[in-house]
Design an enzyme around this catalytic site. Structure first.
Site, PDB file in Angstrom:
ATOM      1  N   GLN A 168      -5.218 -12.385 -12.899  1.00  0.00           N
ATOM      2  CA  GLN A 168      -5.035 -11.188 -13.727  1.00  0.00           C
ATOM      3  C   GLN A 168      -3.597 -11.037 -14.217  1.00  0.00           C
ATOM      4  O   GLN A 168      -3.245 -10.029 -14.837  1.00  0.00           O
ATOM      5  CB  GLN A 168      -5.526  -9.936 -13.006  1.00  0.00           C
ATOM      6  N   GLN A 200      -9.114  -0.104 -16.206  1.00  0.00           N
ATOM      7  CA  GLN A 200      -9.768  -0.984 -15.220  1.00  0.00           C
ATOM      8  C   GLN A 200     -11.101  -0.363 -14.778  1.00  0.00           C
ATOM      9  O   GLN A 200     -12.115  -1.066 -14.641  1.00  0.00           O
ATOM     10  CB  GLN A 200      -8.837  -1.172 -14.015  1.00  0.00           C
ATOM     11  N   SER A 254       2.417   3.805  -7.568  1.00  0.00           N
ATOM     12  CA  SER A 254       2.058   2.451  -7.980  1.00  0.00           C
ATOM     13  C   SER A 254       2.858   1.496  -7.100  1.00  0.00           C
ATOM     14  O   SER A 254       4.017   1.781  -6.773  1.00  0.00           O
ATOM     15  CB  SER A 254       2.449   2.244  -9.443  1.00  0.00           C
ATOM     16  N   SER A 255       2.241   0.360  -6.745  1.00  0.00           N
ATOM     17  CA  SER A 255       2.991  -0.626  -5.963  1.00  0.00           C
ATOM     18  C   SER A 255       4.220  -1.077  -6.745  1.00  0.00           C
ATOM     19  O   SER A 255       5.250  -1.419  -6.167  1.00  0.00           O
ATOM     20  CB  SER A 255       2.109  -1.830  -5.645  1.00  0.00           C
ATOM     21  N   ARG A 256       4.112  -1.077  -8.078  1.00  0.00           N
ATOM     22  CA  ARG A 256       5.245  -1.534  -8.902  1.00  0.00           C
ATOM     23  C   ARG A 256       6.418  -0.566  -8.859  1.00  0.00           C
ATOM     24  O   ARG A 256       7.523  -0.930  -9.266  1.00  0.00           O
ATOM     25  CB  ARG A 256       4.795  -1.767 -10.347  1.00  0.00           C
ATOM     26  N   GLY A 301      -8.703   3.668  -8.080  1.00  0.00           N
ATOM     27  CA  GLY A 301      -7.881   4.819  -8.465  1.00  0.00           C
ATOM     28  C   GLY A 301      -8.017   5.118  -9.957  1.00  0.00           C
ATOM     29  O   GLY A 301      -8.078   4.206 -10.783  1.00  0.00           O
ATOM     30  N   HIS A 343      -3.332   4.327  -2.377  1.00  0.00           N
ATOM     31  CA  HIS A 343      -4.309   3.445  -1.718  1.00  0.00           C
ATOM     32  C   HIS A 343      -4.904   4.143  -0.489  1.00  0.00           C
ATOM     33  O   HIS A 343      -6.111   4.042  -0.241  1.00  0.00           O
ATOM     34  CB  HIS A 343      -3.635   2.159  -1.225  1.00  0.00           C
ATOM     35  N   LEU A 377       0.826  -1.217   0.000  1.00  0.00           N
ATOM     36  CA  LEU A 377       0.000   0.000   0.000  1.00  0.00           C
ATOM     37  C   LEU A 377       0.859   1.266   0.000  1.00  0.00           C
ATOM     38  O   LEU A 377       1.856   1.356   0.719  1.00  0.00           O
ATOM     39  CB  LEU A 377      -0.913  -0.005   1.232  1.00  0.00           C
ATOM     40  N   ASP A 411      -5.697   3.567 -12.815  1.00  0.00           N
ATOM     41  CA  ASP A 411      -6.075   2.373 -13.580  1.00  0.00           C
ATOM     42  C   ASP A 411      -7.336   2.698 -14.390  1.00  0.00           C
ATOM     43  O   ASP A 411      -8.408   2.115 -14.179  1.00  0.00           O
ATOM     44  CB  ASP A 411      -6.318   1.202 -12.626  1.00  0.00           C
TER      45      ASP A 411
HETATM   46  O1  PAF Z   1      -6.236  -2.358  -8.939  1.00  0.00           O
HETATM   47  C1  PAF Z   1      -5.883  -3.385  -8.322  1.00  0.00           C
HETATM   48  O2  PAF Z   1      -5.079  -3.323  -7.374  1.00  0.00           O
HETATM   49  C2  PAF Z   1      -6.441  -4.736  -8.748  1.00  0.00           C
HETATM   50  O3  PAF Z   1      -6.568  -4.825 -10.122  1.00  0.00           O
HETATM   51  C3  PAF Z   1      -7.765  -5.083  -8.035  1.00  0.00           C
HETATM   52  C4  PAF Z   1      -8.860  -4.109  -8.423  1.00  0.00           C
HETATM   53  C5  PAF Z   1      -7.563  -5.074  -6.530  1.00  0.00           C
HETATM   54  C6  PAF Z   1      -8.214  -6.488  -8.462  1.00  0.00           C
HETATM   55  O4  PAF Z   1      -7.261  -7.445  -8.129  1.00  0.00           O
END
Ligand code: PAF
Length: 301
Positions: A60, A152, A184-186, A146, A36, A32, A149
């Protein structure tokens, strides 16, 4: 904060929270960051109780993607959520979310195959499947995602509409590091040099925003302005730089009726995304500045 790991316990806890008032859900894959936490704070402000999920969802990630190396920081995450006053953390195992023999998947056709869905085939099927399951377990009044994304968000809005979920989706602004890099976590996977190289993404968006300010509303000059930021960028490989409709993710020729300007690129082994929304002919959410990490460090030293 209660930490629950089974679907049965989580359903019971959420049932009792819903009896007491409104319930907000923040679905995450953990590691996080302040992005987040901005979702958690918004959820707390708008609901009587907030639950967070942490689940690195295997469906995913395509084979060969970074499922194994995706950052996992459970102890730090729990401390951050405790400090935010979160009621319940749901941290299920893969077996809980995908019972043995599970074969049902949620496919959001068309929109799910665009932008990241085109670059990462099957990615949004995994996202839609796990988010649908989380919605069934928690049955939240609102769920928080967020804007980073953006694709998404378009896929999940379509799923909520098509599958008649009662949940309201709340989309929160991108949170950036002082350098301008979208959180981003990445980012945890980037070296200091890669973090600097990654600023190509927000520079591209700034370039598009400047072009908009100069009255260029057509997609092509905006794309050209973005592409220039990537030419010669060392160890940065552009995936896409597109100007699309925010709901359908289909390309638009002109941004005057609103648009999503979205970019994705590989920095070393790490794929990053960023975007800005165009509303009423101007950038509604462009990064304020993209400064070199070194300059930022010198300023803060
Ligand atoms: O955005 C994310 O972190 C992921 O794609 C989610 C929405 C938690 C689904 O795994």
């Amino acid at each position: 904060m209660k930490i629950l790991t089974t679907v049965g316990e989580m359903q019971a806890a959420c049932r009792s929270l819903r009896r007491a008032g409104t319930l907000g859900l923040v679905p995450t894959m953990g590691a996080l960051h302040d992005g987040h936490l901005s979702l958690v704070r918004r959820a707390k402000a708008e609901n009587d109780a907030v639950v967070v999920s942490i689940f690195v969802n295997p469906t995913q990630f395509a084979p060969g993607e970074d499922f194994e190396t995706y950052p996992r920081r459970m102890a730090e995450d729990c401390a951050k959520l405790e400090a935010e006053g979160v009621a319940v953390l749901f941290a299920p195992s893969v077996e809980q979310m995908y019972p043995q023999g599970a074969t049902t998947l949620v496919e959001v056709a068309e929109v799910g195959d665009r932008l990241d869905g085109a670059s990462r085939p099957g990615h949004f099927r995994g996202v839609a499947t796990v988010v649908a399951k989380l919605f069934h377990v928690v049955d939240p009044d609102r769920a928080y995602f967020g804007q980073k994304d953006a694709a998404q968000v378009a896929v999940l809005r379509t799923m909520v509409r098509d599958l008649l979920f009662r949940v309201e989706l709340v989309v929160c602004p991108i949170v950036r590091e002082p350098s301008g890099l979208a959180m981003s976590s990445r980012n945890l996977k980037l070296s200091a040099t890669e973090k600097q190289r990654a600023l190509a993404l927000c520079r591209a968006l700034r370039a598009a925003a400047r072009a908009l300010e100069c009255g260029k509303t057509r997609a092509e000059p905006l794309r050209a302005a973005m592409l220039r930021q990537f030419s010669g960028a060392e160890d940065v490989r552009l995936d896409y730089a597109e100007v699309v409709h925010p709901a359908t993710l289909l390309p638009v020729a002109d941004t005057r009726d609103g648009a999503l300007i979205a970019v994705a690129a590989w920095v070393g082994q790490t794929r990053l995304i960023d975007n800005l929304l165009v509303e009423n002919g101007s950038a509604a959410s462009a990064p304020a500045a993209c400064q070199d990490a070194e300059k930022m460090e010198a300023m803060h030293a």
